[in-house]
Enzyme design. Structure first.
Site, PDB file in Angstrom:
ATOM      1  N   GLY A 161      35.177  50.363  29.149  1.00  0.00           N
ATOM      2  CA  GLY A 161      35.158  48.806  29.769  1.00  0.00           C
ATOM      3  C   GLY A 161      33.769  49.172  30.529  1.00  0.00           C
ATOM      4  CE1 TYR A 162      28.547  51.310  31.541  1.00  0.00           C
ATOM      5  CE2 TYR A 162      27.353  49.568  30.529  1.00  0.00           C
ATOM      6  CZ  TYR A 162      26.751  51.041  30.755  1.00  0.00           C
ATOM      7  OH  TYR A 162      26.450  51.749  31.129  1.00  0.00           O
ATOM      8  N   GLY A 163      32.182  46.190  32.844  1.00  0.00           N
ATOM      9  CA  GLY A 163      32.353  45.998  33.977  1.00  0.00           C
ATOM     10  C   GLY A 163      31.758  45.759  34.694  1.00  0.00           C
ATOM     11  CG  ASN A 164      32.001  45.527  39.648  1.00  0.00           C
ATOM     12  OD1 ASN A 164      32.674  46.546  40.616  1.00  0.00           O
ATOM     13  ND2 ASN A 164      30.637  44.825  40.299  1.00  0.00           N
ATOM     14  CE  LYS A 217      44.427  42.116  41.214  1.00  0.00           C
ATOM     15  NZ  LYS A 217      43.198  43.140  41.426  1.00  0.00           N
TER      16      LYS A 217
HETATM   17  N1  GLU Z   1      40.554  43.386  43.067  1.00  0.00           N
HETATM   18  C1  GLU Z   1      40.001  44.063  43.249  1.00  0.00           C
HETATM   19  C2  GLU Z   1      41.453  45.948  42.934  1.00  0.00           C
HETATM   20  O1  GLU Z   1      41.984  44.979  42.508  1.00  0.00           O
HETATM   21  C3  GLU Z   1      39.759  44.342  45.188  1.00  0.00           C
HETATM   22  C4  GLU Z   1      40.264  43.378  45.176  1.00  0.00           C
HETATM   23  C5  GLU Z   1      39.990  42.996  46.779  1.00  0.00           C
HETATM   24  O2  GLU Z   1      38.754  43.100  47.273  1.00  0.00           O
HETATM   25  O3  GLU Z   1      40.378  42.566  47.491  1.00  0.00           O
HETATM   26  O4  GLU Z   1      41.092  46.163  44.086  1.00  0.00           O
END
Ligand code: GLU
Length: 416
Positions: A218-221, A106
């Site tokens: 939560g209203y994001g993606n 991350k």
């Molecule tokens: N950020 C997204 C997650 O928490 C997607 C991670 C990705 O596609 O590598 O799963």
């Protein structure tokens, strides 16, 4: 931050429960408690007013025993190294639970994208890749979008990486726009994958979803697509949604297109015509069939878990439920679909995107949906069966599934 709400302490405590049940060897447990590597970066960015602002960012590569590390990059004012570590750990369990050949990572930058211009965001994104690019790579570590990062930001990052390399390497970042090697179906993949798990959970519990009520925090993606697709695919009736400024409720149902248009116009879902304004706290406690926590960590805690009335809590956010809340929800019979299972659709289609980039041959939308459904359905049943077998909650069960897979890879490599 108290240990109770420190996401990394929570991630380690969750793992400890699984380690105890599995009687993990101490070295295996210790390897899984910590990231393999982390990079802290300092990023000078020229702002629009001519001054230079210095930002701080991170990339944590948690475990790569099953393949290159994978995980998004968050832009958030409250980002800390411990949130990034926790999110990187959860990515490790996420790629394992859907059984894709990747590890977990991350990234994060402490910044407030809502207060930055497009030019400033572009320069910040490029500065991040200039520092972090040295540890990224097709076979090393592959970022993607997360909270407050977008396909446009992925495009700038992919371009900066191409400048460093001297050629395009599209597969080094996922969640890209279609024109730059993105995949069909990546945009709504997190929500869609989560809805497939809700469908399977409802079947297992004997709950009819058509016309059943739902609420989205939560209203994001993830949250906004859960609203659109939950109505379209499962026939759910969404009676409440919220964002960081508050929520709205109408028991006759909320039309997703109209709510989205209102948010685009005013910057928030609140004050939506014909709905009552409610707080985020009130939304979580509504008597609905399905609750979708879809924002940030630690929204369901020992303070409110006893008042949650939903039958299913489908965690599209990462880390929304604390361990104490988990215990309360389990005792009260709330069926939790844990984050790294429920929201694994995003990384699954990211993996499909990497495959397509490697082939330089692209799939149609139906193929993506079909393959996503196969992955999510298999992962759901692996966890559901594990929960029955060990008589544990679904989060512990998901850990059991994933930890066994990662531990096996480490053993085969001879690490432990
Ligand atoms: N950020 C997204 C997650 O928490 C997607 C991670 C990705 O596609 O590598 O799963």
């Amino acid at each position: 931050m108290s240990d109770e709400l420190n996401p990394f302490a929570i991630a380690q405590a969750q793992l400890a429960q699984a380690a105890e049940i599995l009687e993990l060897e101490p070295a295996v447990h210790e390897m899984l408690r910590w990231p393999l590597r982390e990079l802290h970066v300092t990023l000078p960015v020229r702002m629009d007013d001519g001054t230079v602002k210095v930002f701080h960012g991170y990339r944590v590569q948690y475990n790569d025993s099953r393949g290159p590390t994978k995980g998004g990059i968050r832009f958030h004012p409250d980002e800390t190294i411990d949130t990034v570590r926790a999110l990187a750990a959860w990515m490790t369990w996420k790629t394992a639970v859907v059984d894709i050949p990747l590890g977990g990572a991350k990234g994060g930058i402490i910044c407030n994208p809502k207060e930055m211009s497009a030019g400033e965001l572009e320069r910040l994104s490029r500065a991040y890749i200039r520092q972090v690019g040295r540890i990224l790579g097709l076979e090393k570590d592959v970022p993607a979008p997360d909270v407050y990062t977008t396909p446009q930001i992925m495009a700038w990052m992919a371009d900066e990486y191409a400048v460093i390399k001297g050629h395009n390497e599209f597969g080094v970042i996922t969640g890209k726009p279609l024109e730059l090697g993105g995949s069909q179906g990546r945009g709504d993949a997190t929500a869609r994958g989560g809805l497939y798990t809700v469908r399977e959970a409802a079947k297992a519990l004997g709950i009819e979803l058509k016309g059943a009520t739902a609420a989205v925090q939560g209203y994001g993606n993830a949250g906004s697509f859960a609203h659109i697709l939950g109505q379209e695919i499962l026939g759910l009736k969404f009676v409440a949604v919220s964002d960081s400024r508050g929520g709205i409720c109408n028991w006759d149902g909320l039309d997703p297109e109209k709510v989205l248009a209102h948010k685009r116009e005013t910057g928030s879902v609140i004050n939506f015509p014909g709905a009552e304004n409610i707080t985020n706290e009130e939304l979580l406690e509504l008597e609905v069939t399905v609750l979708f926590p879809s924002a940030l960590e630690n929204v369901l805690t020992n303070q409110n878990a006893g008042r949650i009335k939903a039958k299913i809590s489908a965690e599209l956010a990462n880390g929304p439920t604390t361990p104490e809340a988990d215990r309360i929800l389990y005792d009260n019979g709330v069926y939790v679909i844990p984050d790294f299972l429920c929201n694994a659709g995003g990384v699954t289609v990211s993996y499909f995107e990497m495959c397509q980039n490697a082939y330089n041959y692209y799939w149609d939308l139906d193929t993506v949906h079909e393959r996503l459904d196969i992955k999510m359905t298999a992962a759901f049943h692996a966890v559901h069966e594990m929960a029955q077998e060990y008589k544990v909650n679904n989060r512990v069960a998901a850990y059991l599934v994933s930890v066994v897979r990662v531990a096996k890879a480490m053993k085969l490599r001879g690490w432990v």
